[in-house]
Design an enzyme around this catalytic site. Structure first.
Site, PDB file in Angstrom:
ATOM      1  N   LEU A 149      -8.706   4.346  -1.732  1.00 18.10           N
ATOM      2  CA  LEU A 149      -8.393   5.700  -2.199  1.00 18.10           C
ATOM      3  C   LEU A 149      -8.530   6.711  -1.073  1.00 18.10           C
ATOM      4  O   LEU A 149      -7.664   7.571  -0.881  1.00 18.10           O
ATOM      5  CB  LEU A 149      -9.315   6.082  -3.362  1.00 18.10           C
ATOM      6  CG  LEU A 149      -9.160   7.510  -3.876  1.00 18.10           C
ATOM      7  CD1 LEU A 149      -7.780   7.726  -4.479  1.00 18.10           C
ATOM      8  CD2 LEU A 149     -10.237   7.831  -4.908  1.00 18.10           C
ATOM      9  N   ALA A 150      -9.613   6.607  -0.317  1.00 16.07           N
ATOM     10  CA  ALA A 150      -9.833   7.546   0.779  1.00 16.07           C
ATOM     11  C   ALA A 150      -8.750   7.425   1.839  1.00 16.07           C
ATOM     12  O   ALA A 150      -8.229   8.433   2.344  1.00 16.07           O
ATOM     13  CB  ALA A 150     -11.211   7.313   1.397  1.00 16.07           C
ATOM     14  N   ASP A 176      -6.336   3.429 -18.892  1.00 22.36           N
ATOM     15  CA  ASP A 176      -5.880   3.710 -17.536  1.00 22.36           C
ATOM     16  C   ASP A 176      -4.870   4.856 -17.481  1.00 22.36           C
ATOM     17  O   ASP A 176      -4.858   5.623 -16.514  1.00 22.36           O
ATOM     18  CB  ASP A 176      -5.257   2.442 -16.939  1.00 22.36           C
ATOM     19  CG  ASP A 176      -5.087   2.528 -15.433  1.00 22.36           C
ATOM     20  OD1 ASP A 176      -6.020   2.992 -14.755  1.00 22.36           O
ATOM     21  OD2 ASP A 176      -4.015   2.137 -14.929  1.00 22.36           O
ATOM     22  N   HIS A 210      -4.227  10.592 -18.297  1.00 15.68           N
ATOM     23  CA  HIS A 210      -3.044  11.274 -17.755  1.00 15.68           C
ATOM     24  C   HIS A 210      -2.162  11.875 -18.854  1.00 15.68           C
ATOM     25  O   HIS A 210      -1.866  13.074 -18.857  1.00 15.68           O
ATOM     26  CB  HIS A 210      -2.208  10.304 -16.926  1.00 15.68           C
ATOM     27  CG  HIS A 210      -2.914   9.739 -15.746  1.00 15.68           C
ATOM     28  ND1 HIS A 210      -3.847  10.438 -15.017  1.00 15.68           N
ATOM     29  CD2 HIS A 210      -2.820   8.516 -15.139  1.00 15.68           C
ATOM     30  CE1 HIS A 210      -4.298   9.686 -14.028  1.00 15.68           C
ATOM     31  NE2 HIS A 210      -3.693   8.525 -14.076  1.00 15.68           N
ATOM     32  N   GLN A 212       8.208  12.243 -12.473  1.00 22.51           N
ATOM     33  CA  GLN A 212       8.413  11.392 -11.300  1.00 22.51           C
ATOM     34  C   GLN A 212       9.407  10.287 -11.667  1.00 22.51           C
ATOM     35  O   GLN A 212       9.492   9.908 -12.839  1.00 22.51           O
ATOM     36  CB  GLN A 212       7.091  10.786 -10.825  1.00 22.51           C
ATOM     37  CG  GLN A 212       6.470   9.819 -11.811  1.00 22.51           C
ATOM     38  CD  GLN A 212       5.157   9.241 -11.345  1.00 22.51           C
ATOM     39  OE1 GLN A 212       4.398   9.863 -10.604  1.00 22.51           O
ATOM     40  NE2 GLN A 212       4.871   8.027 -11.795  1.00 22.51           N
TER      41      GLN A 212
END
Length: 649
Positions: free
Chosen positions: A186-187, A406, A411, A539
């Protein structure tokens, strides 16, 4: 001193309640043994505190007469000269009331006299000479072309944004960013590239430093080498990347709760801040790119060793925010022990997407849509998420959560809450964070817990072949269709359908609002008349289009459906020099730096969302519901079509 946040609050109040700009405030001074009653106006008080020019201009716009009024024996111009306001403010006050140059204060002094006798130490020699010239020359000495900003139409959008940001307090302070979990995916893939974007766009303070913290055995240069391939994918120049990386350092710890390592990190941060003693403050941002099971020990270590002494401390927390209501409550309690809610920014990157943020403007900036946005006109609403790939090695993680946890619970539920909420008191500015989230919570409270018969589950063939999935008989769903209702007067009876799945036929996330049938249309046209639809494609390739019926070309009068479309990639983003479409993480990190919380999940939102889904998840797992299989690369389970058609009406 008044900081930027307070000035922004004052500016919001001026625009929200302009009548208060003409309201006197009274105060009593008994310091000399006798009590004297004074009265003052907001413009006069502002001129005592070296305000940003926009404050004075807004006050003058709301109540121009204030420039002519003596309060406690002083005009605003007298106070601006006495307390060292900027040249822009002094010129604005002269233009608002040119005779102010001849008016004396309670001590019989004009503005030019106050400059000489009462403003000692306020002005340096050069600025004092400039002010003296303006006070002597009056209006004739003010060159409007030099003093006024360039017309907005001649400025690039990025220039306007940059000018605004440069006036905010955090931009002038020092900044330390600590990425906890710096060696993780992630970073490397999201956090550091987003920070690079901010750096290249001059959206970080001039004096900043980034520390990566993790357990991996790395040094500074090795971290930079690991990050560089991911940063190069951003398309920025090698020079920009190298300069950015020169500000990135690494600290290894034996664990995420290693107090000794965090103490050493704290000393490094202190040393950096001591290099800039002239700064009014030094802020610290911690990005927790780590699993939730180490939040507790990391929070304790940060709290004990690394909190800011002369600025704010803020913490970005990544999902998952638990896997049910109980685990969510545990996480909230853990973080709440070490940080206030105002310090915590729970990031859901969907809230940073262009189209999701555009929902607020679309709804509340257009009379047409807000009038249609209710049960009288809308038949149903679809919120869709589709991915063309499976778990791809992440099956071990995904199998513990499934598609509902998830994607849908966080979301898509966040998107629904913005889509369905009532108008907040503010949509932009410092007050927007709480007002928007208050409105979202009211929507969530109106949604009853989802029942099992409102849910359809699927799993793509070959899902358990992922080598990271240990349970080869897993029943974890990779596809779900769920119906819920918002039980309030605006939305009663309107079905909201969530559709989310992996290994489907395309990559897509969209909101599709389907309106009711046009009355008597089939009788009028002797044929089927399709329903109108408003679609927001989140998207890929952001777009808004409205599916409307028009006459068939030629001699026929039969209705055919066409689209009125705004495609963002062609309408706004072709010329990247004038319009930018930053990714969600870049937007959200900037929001944290600015203290804007509207696009982050508040604890009561999170709690209520889990209350809606936890009973369903518990029943699915306790009854071991078997999902319907579907072919990878398909539209999903064929049986889902009949379920959705039935549930959507």
């Amino acid at each position: 001193a008044i900081d930027q946040r307070q000035w922004k609050s004052a500016l919001a109040r001026i625009h929200h309640a302009p009548h208060e700009c003409s309201t006197y405030t009274f105060r009593i001074d008994c310091s000399n043994g006798t009590c004297v009653k004074f009265r003052t106006l907001p413009l006069h008080e502002a001129c005592k505190r070296q305000p940003p020019p926009i404050i004075v201009l807004s006050l003058l716009g709301a109540y121009a007469k204030a420039a002519k009024i003596l309060c406690d024996g002083y005009l605003p111009l007298h106070l601006a000269v006495k307390f060292g306001c900027s040249m822009d403010i002094i010129q604005s006050l002269i233009l608002a009331y040119p005779l102010a140059l001849k008016v004396t204060n309670a001590d019989g002094k004009k503005a030019i006299d106050i400059l000489e006798t009462d403003s000692v130490g306020v002005w340096d020699a050069e600025k004092k000479d400039s002010v003296e010239k303006v006070l002597n020359d009056g209006v004739d000495g003010i060159n409007l072309e030099d003093s006024l900003p360039a017309p907005v139409e001649n400025l690039e959008k990025s220039d306007i944004v940059q000018t605004s940001l440069d006036e905010e307090g955090w931009k002038k302070a020092g900044l330390t960013i600590v990425v906890v979990g710096a060696s993780g995916d992630l970073a490397k893939k999201k956090t550091f590239p987003s920070l690079l974007n901010l750096y290249v766009d001059n959206l970080l303070p001039k004096d900043f430093i980034i520390h990566g913290y993790a357990r991996s055995n790395l040094n500074h240069d090795e971290l930079r080498e690991k990050l560089k391939p991911f940063l190069e994918k951003t398309g920025h120049t090698p020079e920009s990347i190298d300069t950015f990386l020169s500000n990135c350092f690494y600290k290894r710890g034996n664990g995420y709760g290693d107090i000794e390592s965090f103490q050493d990190l704290g000393r490094n941060i202190d040393s950096f801040e001591k290099q800039y003693p002239h700064k009014l403050g030094h802020n610290r941002l911690f990005y927790l790119a780590i699993p939730p099971n180490v939040f507790a020990e990391t929070g304790v270590a940060i709290k004990q060793t690394c909190m800011a002494g002369s600025g704010w401390t803020r913490v970005i927390v990544e999902k998952p925010f638990g896997r049910d209501l109980e685990s969510c409550e545990e996480l909230l309690a853990i973080l709440g022990k070490n940080f206030d809610e105002e310090q915590l920014y729970r990031i859901d990157h969907y809230l940073g997407k262009e189209m999701v943020q555009n929902l607020l403007v679309l709804r509340f900036g257009n009379l047409l849509f807000e009038r249609l946005w209710n049960r009288d006109n809308i038949k149903c609403v679809f919120l869709t998420f589709k991915e063309p790939f499976g778990t791809d090695g992440r099956g071990g993680y995904f199998d513990k959560y499934g598609i509902i946890r998830d994607i849908i619970q966080n979301h898509l539920m966040q998107v629904l809450s913005i889509l369905a909420m009532e108008a907040p008191t503010k949509v932009d500015g410092i007050e927007a964070g709480e007002s928007i989230r208050d409105a979202k919570v009211q929507v969530l409270k109106a949604i009853p817990p989802v029942e099992l018969d409102e849910c359809f589950l699927g799993q793509y063939k070959g899902y358990s072949d992922d080598p990271s999935i240990q349970n080869k008989g897993t029943k974890t769903p990779t596809y779900a269709a769920i119906r819920c209702f918002v039980r309030n007067p605006r939305w009663e009876g309107v079905p909201f359908i969530f559709k989310a799945g992996k290994a489907l036929d395309e990559r897509k996330a969209e909101i599709r609002i389907q309106f009711k049938d046009s009355p008597a249309s089939e009788f009028l046209f002797d044929s089927f008349c399709p329903r109108n639809e408003l679609v927001l494609r989140l998207q890929p390739d952001e777009a808004i289009y409205f599916k409307t019926n028009v006459k068939s070309p030629g001699f026929s009068s039969q209705p055919v459906q066409s689209e009125l479309e705004v495609n963002y990639s062609t309408r706004y983003f072709q010329n990247q020099s004038s319009h930018a479409n930053p990714d969600a993480y870049t937007r959200l990190i900037l929001d944290v730096l600015r203290g804007r919380s509207a696009a982050f999940v508040r604890e009561d939102e999170l709690r209520r969302s889990w209350e809606i889904f936890t009973p369903l998840l518990n029943e699915i797992e306790s009854r071991k519901i078997k999902p319907v299989t579907y072919k990878s690369g398909s539209r999903g389970p064929p049986e889902a079509d009949a379920f959705i058609k039935k549930k959507s009406g």
